[in-house]
Design a protein around this motif. Structure first.
Motif, PDB file in Angstrom:
ATOM      1  N   ALA A   1       2.624   4.932 -10.870  1.00  0.00           N
ATOM      2  CA  ALA A   1       2.898   6.296 -10.698  1.00  0.00           C
ATOM      3  C   ALA A   1       3.326   6.497  -9.327  1.00  0.00           C
ATOM      4  CB  ALA A   1       2.144   7.269 -11.268  1.00  0.00           C
ATOM      5  N   LYS A   2       2.311   6.123  -8.528  1.00  0.00           N
ATOM      6  CA  LYS A   2       2.674   6.245  -6.935  1.00  0.00           C
ATOM      7  C   LYS A   2       3.562   5.586  -6.521  1.00  0.00           C
ATOM      8  CE  LYS A   2      -1.198   8.904  -5.172  1.00  0.00           C
ATOM      9  NZ  LYS A   2      -1.139   9.826  -4.548  1.00  0.00           N
ATOM     10  N   GLN A   3       3.808   4.433  -6.986  1.00  0.00           N
ATOM     11  CA  GLN A   3       5.179   3.549  -6.699  1.00  0.00           C
ATOM     12  C   GLN A   3       6.385   4.274  -7.117  1.00  0.00           C
ATOM     13  OE1 GLN A   3       3.913  -0.057  -8.297  1.00  0.00           O
ATOM     14  NE2 GLN A   3       3.902  -1.003  -6.383  1.00  0.00           N
ATOM     15  N   GLN A   4       6.414   4.642  -8.146  1.00  0.00           N
ATOM     16  CA  GLN A   4       7.519   5.444  -8.775  1.00  0.00           C
ATOM     17  C   GLN A   4       8.072   6.682  -8.003  1.00  0.00           C
ATOM     18  OE1 GLN A   4       6.564   6.067 -12.857  1.00  0.00           O
ATOM     19  NE2 GLN A   4       7.276   3.997 -13.575  1.00  0.00           N
ATOM     20  N   ARG A   5       7.148   7.441  -7.522  1.00  0.00           N
ATOM     21  CA  ARG A   5       7.271   8.668  -6.751  1.00  0.00           C
ATOM     22  C   ARG A   5       7.480   8.020  -5.208  1.00  0.00           C
ATOM     23  NH1 ARG A   5       2.717  12.753  -6.987  1.00  0.00           N
ATOM     24  NH2 ARG A   5       4.350  13.951  -5.521  1.00  0.00           N
TER      25      ARG A   5
END
Length: 247
Positions: free
Chosen positions: A146-150
């Motif tokens: 999720a952090k990478q996608q953001r």
């Protein structure tokens, strides 16, 4: 103006490196700007980190912060409706994690040293509230993903360039989704697969202008902000109704 600041700062770093050997630090680093102002329409920013070493070596940079608690929820489909069935909390999670290196990390440090200094996404110490949870790996992977996608966790290190055998620089891209707070840029000097020097410099990201005033009011007086938002919505709807009636 930015180029002038960089040249001036590099001159200071060079002079600092000319001190007597007994007083010389192995590593000195700085940012071209320690404050990033978030205004309306903020689309991200570039930050230049530069420095000097006391001799040949490689450099690794880790930028992270601010830390906080994050809840990861897993949804399941029940009766045709997706609902949250399980939640696992994590503590001391950095809002942003960026990395830069002069060479691939596996060529600079052994795995145990990279883990000790939290170099690489796989080495970030994500502390679960319940470390005995049977689905810990699944929730940890979901948090990182999720952090990478953001665009908040960078899995590919930026490239640090050496201007000479002692002066180095790297451009760090701050994403538009970055939260406000105080960040730390940790710079490490590496020789013969060992960290022989370290330097830390802060970076502050803050909202300014009218948008910042609204943000601050909403967090300090949430109830009043909610009432005002409802009144504004009702007024806008009433004005739109009048406009259509006139037609």
């Amino acid at each position: 103006m930015r180029g002038v600041r960089l040249l001036f700062a590099l001159a200071i770093l060079v002079l600092a490196g000319l001190r007597p050997a007994g007083a010389q630090a192995p590593l000195i680093a700085d940012l071209d700007d320690h404050l990033i102002a978030i205004t309306t329409g903020f689309a991200g920013a570039d930050v230049l980190l530069f420095g000097t070493t006391d001799g040949p070596g490689d450099v690794i940079v880790v930028v992270e912060g601010p830390v906080g608690e994050v809840d990861v929820r897993r949804k399941e489909r029940v009766g045709g409706i997706w609902i949250n069935r399980k939640t696992l909390g994590f503590q001391n999670v950095p809002a942003v994690y960026m990395l830069a290196a002069s060479k691939p990390l596996d060529q600079l440090l052994p795995a145990d040293q990279r883990a000790y200094y939290q170099m690489g996404i796989e080495n970030i110490r994500l502390v679960p509230v319940d470390p005995r949870d049977s689905d810990l790996k699944t929730f940890t992977s979901a948090l990182v993903r999720a952090k990478q996608q953001r665009g908040l966790f960078f899995d590919q290190p930026a490239r640090i360039l050496f201007i000479s055998d002692r002066l180095f620089r790297v451009n760090l891209r701050v994403p538009s989704t970055v939260p406000t707070g105080t960040y730390l840029a940790k710079v490490f000097l590496v020789r013969e697969q060992k960290v022989v020097g370290a330097f830390t410099t802060p970076l502050v990201i803050s909202k300014i202008g009218f948008g910042a005033d609204i943000y601050d009011f909403a967090h300090r007086h949430s109830a009043a902000y909610g009432v005002i938002a409802i009144l504004v919505a009702l007024f806008a709807g009433w004005m739109a109704h009048l406009a259509f009636r006139r037609r």
